[in-house]
Write a protein that holds these residues in place. Structure first.
Motif, short mmCIF file in Angstrom:
data_model
loop_
_atom_site.label_atom_id
_atom_site.label_comp_id
_atom_site.label_asym_id
_atom_site.label_seq_id
_atom_site.Cartn_x
_atom_site.Cartn_y
_atom_site.Cartn_z
N PRO A 159 0.83 -1.22 0.00
CA PRO A 159 0.00 0.00 0.00
C PRO A 159 0.87 1.27 0.00
CG PRO A 159 -0.10 -1.13 2.13
CD PRO A 159 0.71 -1.99 1.22
N ILE A 160 0.33 2.29 -0.63
CA ILE A 160 1.06 3.57 -0.70
C ILE A 160 1.06 4.22 0.67
CG2 ILE A 160 1.13 5.81 -1.85
CD1 ILE A 160 -0.96 4.63 -3.80
N GLU A 161 2.17 4.83 0.96
CA GLU A 161 2.18 5.60 2.21
C GLU A 161 1.68 7.01 1.90
OE1 GLU A 161 5.32 7.24 5.44
OE2 GLU A 161 5.90 5.47 4.28
N ILE A 162 0.51 7.34 2.45
CA ILE A 162 -0.11 8.63 2.16
C ILE A 162 0.56 9.71 3.01
CG2 ILE A 162 -2.27 9.94 2.27
CD1 ILE A 162 -2.50 7.71 0.28
N PRO A 163 1.10 10.75 2.38
CA PRO A 163 1.71 11.80 3.21
C PRO A 163 0.63 12.56 4.00
CG PRO A 163 1.84 12.36 0.86
CD PRO A 163 1.18 11.02 0.95
N ASP A 222 -0.14 15.70 6.82
CA ASP A 222 0.39 16.87 7.51
C ASP A 222 0.03 16.78 8.98
OD1 ASP A 222 1.66 18.26 5.45
OD2 ASP A 222 -0.26 19.03 4.71
N MET A 257 -6.46 20.85 7.22
CA MET A 257 -7.12 21.60 6.17
C MET A 257 -8.50 20.98 5.93
SD MET A 257 -5.37 24.23 5.40
CE MET A 257 -5.81 24.88 3.80
N PRO A 258 -9.41 21.76 5.33
CA PRO A 258 -10.82 21.37 5.29
C PRO A 258 -11.08 19.97 4.74
CG PRO A 258 -10.57 23.61 4.52
CD PRO A 258 -9.19 23.08 4.76
N TYR A 259 -11.82 19.18 5.47
CA TYR A 259 -12.41 17.90 5.07
C TYR A 259 -11.38 16.82 4.77
CZ TYR A 259 -15.66 21.66 4.40
OH TYR A 259 -16.37 22.79 4.59
N LEU A 260 -10.17 16.97 5.28
CA LEU A 260 -9.19 15.90 5.09
C LEU A 260 -9.28 14.98 6.31
CD1 LEU A 260 -6.20 17.91 3.57
CD2 LEU A 260 -8.14 16.80 2.43
N TYR A 320 -8.82 11.97 6.74
CA TYR A 320 -7.78 10.96 6.97
C TYR A 320 -6.64 11.52 7.80
CZ TYR A 320 -5.20 13.25 3.21
OH TYR A 320 -4.54 14.17 2.45
N GLU A 321 -6.60 12.85 7.93
CA GLU A 321 -5.56 13.46 8.77
C GLU A 321 -6.05 13.68 10.20
OE1 GLU A 321 -2.69 15.84 5.71
OE2 GLU A 321 -4.07 17.01 6.91
N VAL A 361 -17.48 10.98 5.61
CA VAL A 361 -16.69 10.08 4.79
C VAL A 361 -16.55 8.75 5.51
CG1 VAL A 361 -14.41 9.62 3.89
CG2 VAL A 361 -15.47 11.83 3.53
N ASP A 417 -4.24 2.85 -4.22
CA ASP A 417 -3.35 1.69 -4.27
C ASP A 417 -3.51 0.96 -5.60
OD1 ASP A 417 -2.15 1.96 -1.78
OD2 ASP A 417 -3.85 0.98 -0.77
N LYS A 436 -17.09 7.97 -3.78
CA LYS A 436 -18.54 7.88 -3.83
C LYS A 436 -19.24 9.23 -3.73
CE LYS A 436 -19.37 6.99 1.13
NZ LYS A 436 -18.00 7.20 1.66
N LEU A 460 -12.62 14.41 -2.81
CA LEU A 460 -11.69 15.46 -2.34
C LEU A 460 -10.47 14.82 -1.66
CD1 LEU A 460 -11.02 18.46 -1.75
CD2 LEU A 460 -12.26 18.19 0.40
N THR A 461 -10.75 13.82 -0.83
CA THR A 461 -9.65 13.14 -0.16
C THR A 461 -8.69 12.52 -1.16
OG1 THR A 461 -10.97 12.65 1.80
CG2 THR A 461 -9.10 11.20 1.37
N ARG A 497 -0.82 15.35 -3.65
CA ARG A 497 0.23 15.49 -2.65
C ARG A 497 1.33 14.45 -2.83
NH1 ARG A 497 -1.67 15.98 3.49
NH2 ARG A 497 -2.75 17.89 2.97
N LEU A 498 0.91 13.21 -3.17
CA LEU A 498 1.90 12.16 -3.42
C LEU A 498 2.82 12.57 -4.58
CD1 LEU A 498 -0.32 9.05 -2.89
CD2 LEU A 498 1.93 9.35 -1.84
#
Lengths: 314, 440, 641
Positions: free
Chosen positions: A2-6, A8, A41-44, A46-47, A314, B206, B230, B236-237, B244-245
């Protein structure tokens, strides 16, 4: 693999601000609203989780405005003649809070009366704007602040040349202030500093960096908000106030929204275009970090509200 | 990572030979850092430095160009997450989706193709068409090419149908939608054969990152990503993560522009979906609805977001009304630099005094700077006063000049012989007092 | 417990008092009748009350503004130090204290460069010649005879002379009975080039009598002139005055525009020539010389000033692509230029780089020593054009920004140059908002000079007279804070105290001007540093130039956000670096050559290329700055106040 998501990791956090006080807190609101508290930052999501969603305010006026588009007059109808009625209809239209704009024609007594009427008609938290001239703003807002002591209103609009009186009365009467500066990161920050220097706690300042409408300078407002938010997350305490902007006011000033005749055919259907104009202005600002958007048309409120719903879940 | 001027300077010969056209090596390095000049202008740079500089300047998001005989549209080559950091370069293409099976196909395309709208002097159009192969793709492409010369996106996974349709589009650069893990081999072959770009589709970043190197291995370099997602939040994510990647981690498998279908959750949400895609990094946006009342605001939004923020902030020149002026209200002159405009407008607005504010086109400079640069002189002011037909709005032909350019009053009297020229205060803060005392 | 305190002043006056333990030295002095100035009202902020403890025990509550070395030597702040035993105290004179304080940077006295050698370095020379008188047998003409003497006695092969000198030569030779003193100018780099005869005096002129030259800096606001004895190298007179062109515009742009109008160029030229010639006369009078005794003038100044001096149209400087007519004018005679030194004397205009980086900066880079610095150094010229240079011996970048003349005292209601009668320092009491000020020359104040404006702005800010945006706080609670004709204002001196009888005030408009000036300068050097990617805090030294006063209080300049917040020892105040560079060039041809080299090496950065300057400017348009974290020392000072 899996990719490592950067991600912040920001040191800063947006200030949480609560508007409106219920009986237990010394006011009469049926609910209060809390905005801010973000750490990314807005709506991220996953951070970091988003503690509070952006909210929508509907703007109403103490007297029926004669310069609003007929599309707005059509949708609000007779309620525009009575701020209490208008407030009720706005609440039904899905507003999270209300903005009551006072006018130059109001006397201090009229202003207090209008504010009391709105507070009586709707339990939503309330923002009160002066008519926008320093002396008149001060003349109307001081008695309003005193009459609504404890309601945790937002008083507006503080600007760099006229902030002392409004801030002083907000401090004395337990209200919040809206600090407006003309689309410039530094000016926003400077006004926050000046207001803080008077002793106003940070959880009672909302900054209004000003925006332009779509097609009329929205890109400046958009970037100023992104920059303010980035600065805040980087730990700059003087930019950590939640942000409030007025896409409704801006969009309905434009020819594209305001009028239906004598415009190019390529602009398409008037009503649909006008609502798109307000909605898209608001969406862009919601994407760039707005915590409160002030709108005018119920259909825009519905569409922006749906979009916010998708952004936060989400 | 981009290098600073001094870092680049250290890689240059430091001889100040001037052969590059700049007075010193440092001046040249700073231009290089700002990407305003090519390294090749330096005849003496070493091979080692060349290599190092090339690595630091490779675009992290691949540039994709779609092209037909009449028009082309680019995506990619972006270098930042937020427009204020530098600028967003290539505006996302707006493509209208049409169906091969639609009997009105030609008429619909003709109408959308002819659409043109003017925004502050610029003409905007849609950028092309996305053809859904629910019927005879080749016939549809033929029909479209009879009425439109705009770039195409072909929506089909049938390699044979694509091969046939692309045969009609020789010399063009078309985009194929879309390859996934099950069909990429055949589609990559087709894309390679016709030098077309290929959309790669996956359920997750991925999956996409897994697939793009495989497509690349098949000989296709030009790819576009469909990120899935979806709803607004999820897209946006993904869009943010992919950008960013590419930018921050220099992650090549996702270093491609993206495509987004705005009507995926219903046409009633289409405008809002497209708006987010435009603001948040999409390379191509597909619309199902051709409606001017939606297209126009989207085109304007795209223009606004992709405006270079490094340019000074300007106000549109014109005559502005402050506090509902009447014919006898004073006429004030200023420039179109936003801060100048705001300081004047705010002072007057705050005073409650009505006035007409004439904002001249001084190329976004403040009064003194513009005057210094010759952009705010008697001629330009006179042109504004005449051009905006100020005379028709007022009963008293009198204008107030900013005090800083008092020297212009003589020349202005010549240019505007029937107007009274008054010199106002130097500072906006003194305007209300001046208006009360001197203008009555 | 009681202790004896003995005070001694510079004029050997002594006074003894007995006081209890923990008595403040300042109070003890007061009882003893010794006057120790406390401009800041005894808050330990200004350091002006420093005294030297020569014997005995004291306890220092604070030693702010004193260096460890000073404390080692017994220095203590009278308002922050208490008696803990019998002590002896020396009260030094005020000006000695100022030189000691870590905050204050006083311009160093000008000294002759150690490597100056008249014989090797000076292009102007005085030569004694003994000619053989002509006879009936020796029928050589006067001029050939003189040339022969040059050849044989001075080893000068190729001497040229003007018609004017030929006309008077015979008379001079005979009046001196064939003994003459010649003043010549040679090109040291090219010994084969003709030597130019400037003047011929009958007889021998005393070898040690001065040979005059002058160094001139034409600033947009202030013109400075130094009169120099070229033999010893010493500066014998320094004079300065506002540039007479100010009447036709405060900034270079107005001047260029004015000069472009019919007859405007001639007027501009005449105005600056009048200023220079008046200064020349004043300086000469001071040393009992005559202007025509001055054999050479070396001139520094920004490109516009040089163009206007020479009557060269300057219009192209203003408009894109901003090209000068000439960056490096050739040598000219004074007669042609119009400067009233010896009419055959040379005028040497130093080379500039570009329209907005003139010879004032190249000369400044030379005299500041920046071009030889090993580490990255910042050089800030606090002048009308806000020029900044960043670099070291390997590279130099420079920029200019329009700061305006506020720090030179112009364009401010009660501003003035740093001369007799100027308020040069102000302290405001935190409690009463009453000011204490110091006047140059000690008399009644006439106005406020640059350094005074810096300290006044800083004090007004720290004491809350103005807010961080510069708004005057009319509710501050002092009669000195009032509504004036230009918005709020602060009264520094009541009419009863002043020379003119009028109040001396700082108005809202003045504050705005000062804010803009400081913001432009701060933005200029921060953007410059950003452009080349050098963090400001990594610069080794900050050299400050400018002609706004003889000193700068670094702490105050930092507090208003004019200078970056760094350790005070990293700052050096160099005064007028431009005239100093011209002085070096006047003395020494090698240094003159170095200025040419510097001009070639400098890289000019155009600040208006993008938004970054405006950004930096608006963020600096606040006290001390919108980003307070850039000014930790000010943050701390505010916390205390």
């Amino acid at each position: 693999m899996p990719i490592e998501i950067p991600k912040d990791k920001w040191p800063g956090k947006i200030q949480s601000v609560t508007i409106g006080a219920a009986a237990a807190e010394g006011g009469t609101r049926t609910k209060s609203i809390t905005i801010g508290g973000q750490t990314c930052m807005p709506y991220l999501h996953y951070e970091a989780p988003m503690p509070n969603r952006p909210v929508i305010a509907i703007e109403i006026k103490s007297r029926k405005p004669d310069d609003w588009s007929s599309l707005l007059a059509e949708v609000w109808g007779d309620a525009m003649n009575d701020p209490a009625q208008w407030a009720k209809k706005a609440e039904e239209a899905g507003a999270d809070l209300l903005v009551l704009a006072l006018t130059l024609a109001d006397s201090p007594e009229d202003a207090v009366k209008a504010v009391k009427a709105v507070l009586g008609a709707s339990g939503l938290p309330l923002v009160v704007w002066g008519p926008g001239q320093a002396e008149k703003d001060n003349e109307l807002l001081v008695p309003v602040a005193e009459a609504a002591k404890g309601e945790k209103l937002v008083l507006g609009i503080c600007e760099d040349k006229n902030y002392r009186t409004i801030v002083a009365t907000a401090m004395a009467n337990g209200h919040l202030v809206q600090a407006r500066t003309p689309m410039d990161v530094n000016l926003s920050k400077q006004l926050n500093i000046l207001i803080s220097d008077m002793g106003m706690p940070h959880d009672r300042i909302i900054m209004d960096p000003t925006t332009g409408a779509l097609g009329y300078g929205i890109e400046y407002g958009y970037s100023v908000m992104e920059r303010l938010r980035l600065a805040a997350l980087q730990g700059d305490t003087m930019t950590q106030q939640p942000m409030m902007v007025t896409p409704g006011f801006e969009a309905w000033k434009t020819k594209e929204s305001k009028v239906g005749e004598g415009v190019p055919e390529s602009w398409g259907d008037w009503k649909a275009r006008a609502i798109n104009w307000e909605t898209l202005t608001a969406i862009a600002l919601v994407e760039s970090g707005a915590d409160i958007v002030v709108l005018r048309h119920p259909e825009s409120v519905k569409r922006v509200s749906e979009a916010i719903g998708e952004l936060i879940s989400v | 990572m981009a290098l600073s001027g001094i870092q680049i300077y250290k890689l240059l010969p430091q001889t100040n030979c001037k052969e590059c056209g700049f007075p010193t090596c440092l001046a040249f390095s700073m231009k290089l850092a700002a990407k305003q000049v090519e390294l090749s202008a330096c005849p003496y740079v070493s091979e080692a430095s060349k290599k190092q500089l090339a690595e630091s300047s490779a675009p992290p998001v691949r540039l994709i160009t779609l092209k037909a005989n009449g028009a082309e549209i680019k995506a990619g080559n972006e270098v930042c997450m937020f427009r204020h950091e530098k600028t967003f370069y290539n505006k996302p293409g707006l493509f209208i989706r049409v169906k091969a099976s639609d009997p009105d196909l030609a008429a619909k395309v003709t109408k959308a193709d002819a659409y043109k709208v003017n925004y502050v002097g610029m003409d905007f159009t849609v950028d092309g068409f996305a053809v859904e192969a629910d019927g005879d793709l080749t016939a549809a492409v033929k029909a479209i090419r009879a009425v439109s010369k705009r770039p195409l996106i072909l929506i089909s996974t049938d390699a044979a149908a694509l091969d046939s349709a692309l045969g009609l589009l020789a010399g063009e650069q078309t985009l194929i939608y879309a390859a996934d893990s099950s069909n990429y081999e055949a589609l990559a072959d087709t894309a390679k054969k016709h030098k077309a770009a290929l959309v790669v589709k996956g359920d997750s970043l991925d999956a996409l990152a897994d697939l793009t190197p495989k497509v690349q291995a098949k000989g296709v370099e030009d790819m576009v990503l469909d990120l899935g997602g979806k709803n607004l939040g999820e897209w946006l994510t993904r869009s943010t993560q992919a950008r960013r990647l590419a930018l921050k981690s220099n992650f090549k498998p996702l270093g491609y522009p993206t495509i987004f279908f705005a009507a995926q959750n219903g046409v009633e949400k289409e405008a809002v979906y497209a708006a987010q895609a435009i603001s948040k990094y999409a390379g191509f946006v597909i619309l199902d609805t051709f409606a001017p009342e939606m297209i126009y605001p989207l085109l304007v939004l795209r223009e606004n977001i992709y405006t270079d923020p490094q340019k000074p902030i300007q106000v549109t020149p014109g005559i502005y009304e402050i506090n509902s002026p009447k014919p006898e209200s004073p006429v004030l002159i200023t420039t179109n630099f936003s801060i100048t405009y705001f300081s004047v407008a705010n002072e007057v607005e705050g005073s409650g005094l009505p006035a007409w504010l004439v904002v001249t086109d001084a190329e976004g400079m403040s009064v003194l700077t513009a005057w210094a640069a010759g952009k705010f002189d008697a001629e330009r002011i006179a042109k504004a006063v005449k051009g905006f037909d100020v005379a028709s709005k007022v009963s008293k032909k009198r204008i107030v000049l900013p005090g800083h350019v008092a020297v212009l009053s003589g020349e202005l009297e010549e240019e505007l012989s029937d107007w009274e020229i008054r010199v106002g205060p130097r500072e906006a803060v003194d305007l209300p007092a001046f208006m009360k005392q001197a203008l009555n | 417990m009681e202790h004896t305190v003995i005070f001694t002043t510079e004029d050997n006056k002594t006074a003894t008092v007995t006081v209890p333990t923990n008595t403040m030295l300042a109070d003890a002095a007061h009882i003893a009748g010794i006057d120790i100035g406390q401009p800041c009202g005894g808050q330990g902020r200004c350091g002006r009350c420093a005294v030297q403890v020569t014997d005995g025990n004291v306890r220092r509550r604070s030693t702010l503004r004193l260096s460890p070395a000073d404390v080692e030597q017994g220095y203590a702040l009278a308002c922050q130090t208490v008696v803990e035993g019998d002590v002896s105290i020396y009260v030094p004179p005020q000006e000695k204290i100022e030189r000691r304080l870590t905050t204050d940077r006083v311009v160093a006295e000008v000294t002759v460069p150690a490597d100056y050698d008249y014989d090797l370095a000076q292009s102007i020379r005085r030569v004694h010649l003994q000619l053989t008188p002509p006879t009936m047998e020796d029928q050589i003409d006067d001029w050939s005879r003189l040339q022969t003497a040059f050849r044989l006695q001075a080893n000068m092969q190729n001497v040229n002379c003007s018609l004017h000198l030929l006309q008077t030569m015979g008379e001079t030779l005979r009046a001196g009975e064939w003994q003459v003193t010649a003043v010549i100018e040679r090109d040291i780099d090219n010994p084969d080039k003709p030597i130019r005869l400037i003047e011929l005096y009958p007889g021998y002129v005393d070898e040690y009598s001065p040979l005059w030259g002058c160094a001139i800096d034409i600033g947009t606001t202030t013109v400075s002139l130094w009169l120099v004895d070229l033999i010893s190298g010493q500066v014998k007179a320094q004079v300065a005055e506002y540039n007479g062109q100010i009447a036709r515009g405060e900034d270079v742009i107005s001047r260029i525009i004015f000069a472009g109008k019919n007859g405007g160029g001639q007027e501009m030229r005449q105005r600056v020539l009048d200023t220079i010639n008046d200064l020349l006369e004043t300086a000469c009078k001071r040393v009992k010389a005559k202007p025509e005794d001055v054999m050479k003038a070396t001139v520094a100044g920004n490109s516009t000033m040089i163009h206007l001096l020479l009557g060269i149209p300057a219009g192209s400087i203003r408009l894109s692509p901003f090209i000068t007519a000439v960056n490096h004018p050739p040598l000219m005679t004074a007669k042609d230029v119009g400067i009233n030194i010896h009419h055959e004397g040379t005028v040497d205009c130093l080379p500039g780089v570009a329209s907005y980086v003139g010879a004032d900066i190249t000369a400044g880079v030379l005299s500041s020593g920046l071009e030889r610095a090993e580490n990255v150094t910042l050089f800030i010229d606090i002048g009308t054009n806000g020029e900044t240079v960043l670099g070291n011996r390997d590279w130099l970048v420079t920029c200019a920004c329009s700061a305006g003349p506020a720090f030179e005292g112009a364009g401010v209601m009660n501003g003035m140059r740093a001369t007799q009668g100027a308020i040069e320092e102000v302290w405001i009491s935190n409690d009463t908002l009453e000011p204490t000020y110091r006047v140059i020359g000690g008399g009644k104040p006439k106005g406020i000079c640059g350094s005074g404006l810096i300290s006044l702005l800083s004090e007004a800010f720290l004491t809350g007279v103005i807010d961080k945006a510069g708004n005057v706080n009319l509710t501050a609670g002092s009669s000195r804070v009032r509504e004036g004709t230009h918005g709020g204002e602060y009264v520094v001196a009541w009419g009863a105290e002043t020379e003119s009888g009028e109040d001396i005030v700082m108005s809202r408009v003045d504050i705005d001007n000062l804010l803009r000036a400081k913001a432009a300068i701060y933005a200029g050097f921060t953007v410059l540093a950003d452009t080349v990617g050098i963090p400001l805090e990594t610069t080794d030294k900050v050299l400050v130039g400018g002609s706004f006063g003889k000193y700068i209080n670094v702490e105050k300049a930092v507090q208003i956000g004019l200078l970056p917040d760094m350790d005070w020892p990293r700052f050096e105040f160099l005064g007028n670096t431009s005239v100093k560079g011209a002085y070096y060039a006047l003395l020494d041809w090698r240094k003159r050559e170095r200025i040419t080299e510097i001009a070639k090496r400098m890289t000019y950065v155009e600040l208006s290329a993008d938004n970054s300057f405006y950004e930096a400017f608006t963020s600096a348009l606040f006290l001390p700055h919108t980003d307070l974290s850039k000014f930790p020392s000010v943050e701390a000072a505010l916390h205390k106040a």
